[in-house]
Scaffold this active site. Structure first.
Site, PDB file in Angstrom:
ATOM      1  N   HIS A 144       0.843  -1.201   0.000  1.00  0.00           N
ATOM      2  CA  HIS A 144       0.000   0.000   0.000  1.00  0.00           C
ATOM      3  C   HIS A 144       0.879   1.252   0.000  1.00  0.00           C
ATOM      4  O   HIS A 144       0.633   2.195  -0.762  1.00  0.00           O
ATOM      5  CB  HIS A 144      -0.907  -0.031   1.229  1.00  0.00           C
ATOM      6  N   GLU A 145       1.890   1.277   0.845  1.00  0.00           N
ATOM      7  CA  GLU A 145       2.756   2.459   0.931  1.00  0.00           C
ATOM      8  C   GLU A 145       3.607   2.631  -0.328  1.00  0.00           C
ATOM      9  O   GLU A 145       3.808   3.754  -0.806  1.00  0.00           O
ATOM     10  CB  GLU A 145       3.645   2.369   2.172  1.00  0.00           C
ATOM     11  N   HIS A 148       1.528   4.214  -2.923  1.00  0.00           N
ATOM     12  CA  HIS A 148       1.464   5.673  -2.730  1.00  0.00           C
ATOM     13  C   HIS A 148       2.622   6.350  -3.451  1.00  0.00           C
ATOM     14  O   HIS A 148       2.449   7.352  -4.151  1.00  0.00           O
ATOM     15  CB  HIS A 148       1.541   6.021  -1.245  1.00  0.00           C
ATOM     16  N   GLU A 224      -6.538   6.893  -1.216  1.00  0.00           N
ATOM     17  CA  GLU A 224      -6.402   5.684  -0.399  1.00  0.00           C
ATOM     18  C   GLU A 224      -7.000   4.467  -1.098  1.00  0.00           C
ATOM     19  O   GLU A 224      -6.421   3.371  -1.065  1.00  0.00           O
ATOM     20  CB  GLU A 224      -7.081   5.890   0.958  1.00  0.00           C
TER      21      GLU A 224
END
Length: 291
Positions: A144-145, A148, A224
């Protein structure tokens, strides 16, 4: 106290630099004897709006390391640290970005990514996250990071914040000037802005600032969803990210400094100012997405 002092010192420094820059360029003199110079005001608003956002972006990584006490893994000290670095490297290669710095910090379950450039970012996870999740779930959070970073979210949010800041500074002073002119109508000794200008400007800065914050938060929530989908894509399946979100929903989210909240894995739920959507919505979006 360390985080509060750092926040205050950083903001004082940013304001000082922007104020000096505006003075040197002469764009802070938008109130003239002939009225409001909209061109000069727009230049002033642009410098204050984008300048603050860009400076915050450029110093985001060192500020994050200092304020959260991040230990950057330069040479893994154990098998867990080696696994975290290898996982970040695997995802970075798959996402087509440069290898980020990898760090660990003490705290409740959370993680964040930050940095001005996608090829020199920082990905950090908390000890609470490592202790409270399975490796597959931690891997999903790391994905997930990295998503980003690969999506360029830090730069995107900086640009959005800069646009919002510029509009707030510009509109609050235009409205302040209009209110002051109305209140001082017929005043033959009107030689400059009165108290109506200053009071109205302060009030509008606050009110428009709240509106801008809601708009920025809305964009953050959409980002997100995209990062969740990115994690599922990097892992090749979405169930690990679904499991990670479900576990996070039952955890006490780790508190992050305000300057880093938009890059974290958790956030406040169900509020207009929340940088993250409710966990339930994120899980539903993942489950309904085509893999």
């Amino acid at each position: 106290m360390k985080r509060i002092a750092l926040f205050l010192l950083t903001n004082i420094a940013v304001v000082a630099v922007l104020g000096i820059t505006a003075s040197l360029l002469g764009v802070n003199r938008f109130l003239t004897a002939n009225g409001l110079n909209l061109g000069a005001l727009l230049g002033f608003a642009f410098i204050m709006g984008f300048g603050g956002a860009i400076i915050s972006l450029l110093i985001s990584k060192p500020v994050a390391k200092w304020s959260s006490g991040v230990h950057v893994i330069e040479q893994p000290r154990n098998a867990d640290e080696a696994w975290i670095v290898d996982t970040v490297r695997k995802f970075a290669d798959k996402a087509g970005i440069g290898m980020p710095e990898v760090g660990i910090y003490e705290g409740e379950p959370n993680a964040f990514a930050t940095g001005a450039f996608k090829n020199s970012a920082l990905v950090a996870v908390s000890t609470g996250l490592l202790q409270g999740m399975t490796r597959e779930e931690v891997e999903a959070v790391i994905g997930h990071e990295v998503a980003h970073v690969a999506n360029g979210d830090m730069v995107t949010m900086t640009l959005i914040q800069g646009v919002m800041n510029t509009f707030v500074v510009f509109l609050s002073r235009v409205i302040g000037y209009a209110v002051d002119s109305f209140l001082r109508k017929g005043d033959s000794e009107n030689s400059g802005p009165g108290i109506g200008y200053y009071v109205t400007t302060i009030v509008m800065d606050i009110l428009l600032g709240f509106v801008a914050a809601m708009i920025v938060a809305w964009f953050s929530r959409q980002r997100e969803f995209r990062a969740d989908a990115g994690a599922a894509q990097l892992m090749g399946r979405k169930q690990p990210m679904v499991n990670a979100l479900a576990r996070l929903g039952g955890m006490v989210p780790g508190e992050l400094p305000k300057s880093m909240q938009a890059m974290g894995i958790t956030g406040n739920i169900g509020k207009l100012f929340s940088s993250h959507p409710p966990i339930e919505e994120r899980i539903a979006a993942l489950q309904s997405a085509q893999q």
